[in-house]
Write a protein that holds these residues in place. Structure first.
Motif, PDB file in Angstrom:
ATOM      1  N   GLY A 112       0.787  -1.227   0.000  1.00  0.00           N
ATOM      2  CA  GLY A 112       0.000   0.000   0.000  1.00  0.00           C
ATOM      3  C   GLY A 112       0.817   1.272   0.000  1.00  0.00           C
ATOM      4  N   GLU A 113       2.119   1.179   0.241  1.00  0.00           N
ATOM      5  CA  GLU A 113       3.024   2.325   0.177  1.00  0.00           C
ATOM      6  C   GLU A 113       2.541   3.510   1.029  1.00  0.00           C
ATOM      7  OE1 GLU A 113       5.213   2.022  -4.100  1.00  0.00           O
ATOM      8  OE2 GLU A 113       3.265   3.032  -4.096  1.00  0.00           O
ATOM      9  N   GLY A 114       2.064   3.209   2.228  1.00  0.00           N
ATOM     10  CA  GLY A 114       1.652   4.269   3.137  1.00  0.00           C
ATOM     11  C   GLY A 114       0.187   4.657   3.049  1.00  0.00           C
ATOM     12  N   ALA A 115      -0.554   4.117   2.092  1.00  0.00           N
ATOM     13  CA  ALA A 115      -1.963   4.480   1.938  1.00  0.00           C
ATOM     14  C   ALA A 115      -2.797   4.046   3.137  1.00  0.00           C
ATOM     15  CB  ALA A 115      -2.525   3.870   0.653  1.00  0.00           C
ATOM     16  N   VAL A 116      -2.482   2.883   3.705  1.00  0.00           N
ATOM     17  CA  VAL A 116      -3.255   2.396   4.851  1.00  0.00           C
ATOM     18  C   VAL A 116      -3.000   3.282   6.060  1.00  0.00           C
ATOM     19  CG1 VAL A 116      -3.683   0.453   6.393  1.00  0.00           C
ATOM     20  CG2 VAL A 116      -3.205   0.028   3.973  1.00  0.00           C
ATOM     21  N   GLU A 117      -1.737   3.603   6.311  1.00  0.00           N
ATOM     22  CA  GLU A 117      -1.400   4.439   7.458  1.00  0.00           C
ATOM     23  C   GLU A 117      -2.024   5.831   7.344  1.00  0.00           C
ATOM     24  OE1 GLU A 117       2.108   1.588   6.834  1.00  0.00           O
ATOM     25  OE2 GLU A 117       0.619   2.651   5.630  1.00  0.00           O
ATOM     26  N   ALA A 118      -2.200   6.319   6.100  1.00  0.00           N
ATOM     27  CA  ALA A 118      -2.777   7.652   5.889  1.00  0.00           C
ATOM     28  C   ALA A 118      -4.297   7.642   5.843  1.00  0.00           C
ATOM     29  CB  ALA A 118      -2.240   8.246   4.580  1.00  0.00           C
ATOM     30  N   ALA A 119      -4.898   6.462   5.800  1.00  0.00           N
ATOM     31  CA  ALA A 119      -6.350   6.358   5.668  1.00  0.00           C
ATOM     32  C   ALA A 119      -7.044   6.696   6.985  1.00  0.00           C
ATOM     33  CB  ALA A 119      -6.751   4.957   5.224  1.00  0.00           C
ATOM     34  N   GLU A 120      -8.284   7.134   6.853  1.00  0.00           N
ATOM     35  CA  GLU A 120      -9.109   7.401   8.030  1.00  0.00           C
ATOM     36  C   GLU A 120     -10.130   6.302   8.269  1.00  0.00           C
ATOM     37  OE1 GLU A 120      -9.516  12.152   7.950  1.00  0.00           O
ATOM     38  OE2 GLU A 120      -9.514  11.164   6.006  1.00  0.00           O
ATOM     39  N   ALA A 121     -10.237   5.376   7.333  1.00  0.00           N
ATOM     40  CA  ALA A 121     -11.110   4.216   7.504  1.00  0.00           C
ATOM     41  C   ALA A 121     -10.705   3.132   6.516  1.00  0.00           C
ATOM     42  CB  ALA A 121     -12.579   4.588   7.291  1.00  0.00           C
TER      43      ALA A 121
END
Length: 241
Positions: A112-121
């Motif tokens: 995910g290249e950081g997308a999960v950590e940046a997600a709000e849900a």
């Protein structure tokens, strides 16, 4: 605790999650199975995540992403849907191997290249209630739950529902898949505030033609989601660009 783990390893020694050969640690695959795992690494299309056969430069899009822009912001997947990747997906989905989800989710978190950590849900692609009743669990929800534990981001499983029963996508062509899932998803009233204005990671096990995740993304966008990243364990790729 260490003594307990050693005792457990003696009773239940770690084995490859692909073929069952003995390995050194749990949640691992053996070298032979690892060799069949075709990881999707850069270079790839920044939007659709389809791998390129050679490096065209950072930020390059595939022809399909330019001609047919998807409703989601980006798609990321761990591996091409072949070999051990296909076997793991099938084991999770059809043989109740929910124990595979944490290992698969750990690989997805990296992809995910950081997308999960940046997600709000984190939102799993839902099954229809009758399909869920017959299968007993939703493989996408198992992956999403494991991702939530690893990342500390909230999983919102009740926000998106499949309101219309669809036929299985396996064996359908691209146009048939789109017709099959058109209008199949909606965000619930209770899910509206959990989605509106938020960055969402939409989780599924496999990306094939994209019809399912596109329909689900449209429902999330109608509810006000600011951004949707699709994250899958595997994706179908026929020919490298």
């Amino acid at each position: 605790m260490a003594v307990g783990r050693r005792a457990a390893d003696l009773l239940y020694p770690p084995v490859c999650r692909g073929c069952g050969r003995f390995v050194q640690s749990h949640a691992a695959v053996c070298p032979l199975c690892w060799a069949s795992l075709r990881l999707i690494e850069r270079p790839f299309c920044e939007v659709l995540g389809v791998p390129f056969s050679h490096d065209l430069g950072r930020g390059i899009l595939s022809a399909d992403a330019i001609a047919n822009p998807p409703p989601f912001t980006r798609l990321r997947s761990v591996a091409i849907h072949t070999g051990i990747a296909r076997d793991l997906v099938h084991a999770l989905k059809y043989t109740d191997r929910t124990d595979l989800a944490p290992m698969m989710a750990a690989w997805m978190l990296r992809a995910g290249e950081g997308a999960v950590e940046a997600a709000e849900a984190i939102v799993p692609v839902p099954l229809h209630k009758y399909r869920l009743w017959s299968r007993r669990f939703n493989q996408s929800a198992e992956l999403a739950r494991a991702l939530a534990r690893l990342s500390g981001r909230p999983m919102v499983s009740e926000a998106l529902v499949r309101q219309r029963r669809t036929v299985r996508q396996v064996g359908l062509g691209a146009a048939q898949r789109q017709d099959n899932v058109r209008g199949a998803f909606r965000v619930t009233e209770a899910g509206q505030p959990l989605v509106a204005g938020r960055r969402i990671v939409l989780v599924d096990d496999v990306y094939t033609t994209g019809a399912t995740v596109a329909a689900a993304t449209r429902a999330l966008k109608r509810a006000g989601a600011s951004e949707v990243t699709v994250l899958t364990f595997a994706r179908a790729v026929t020919v490298l660009i």
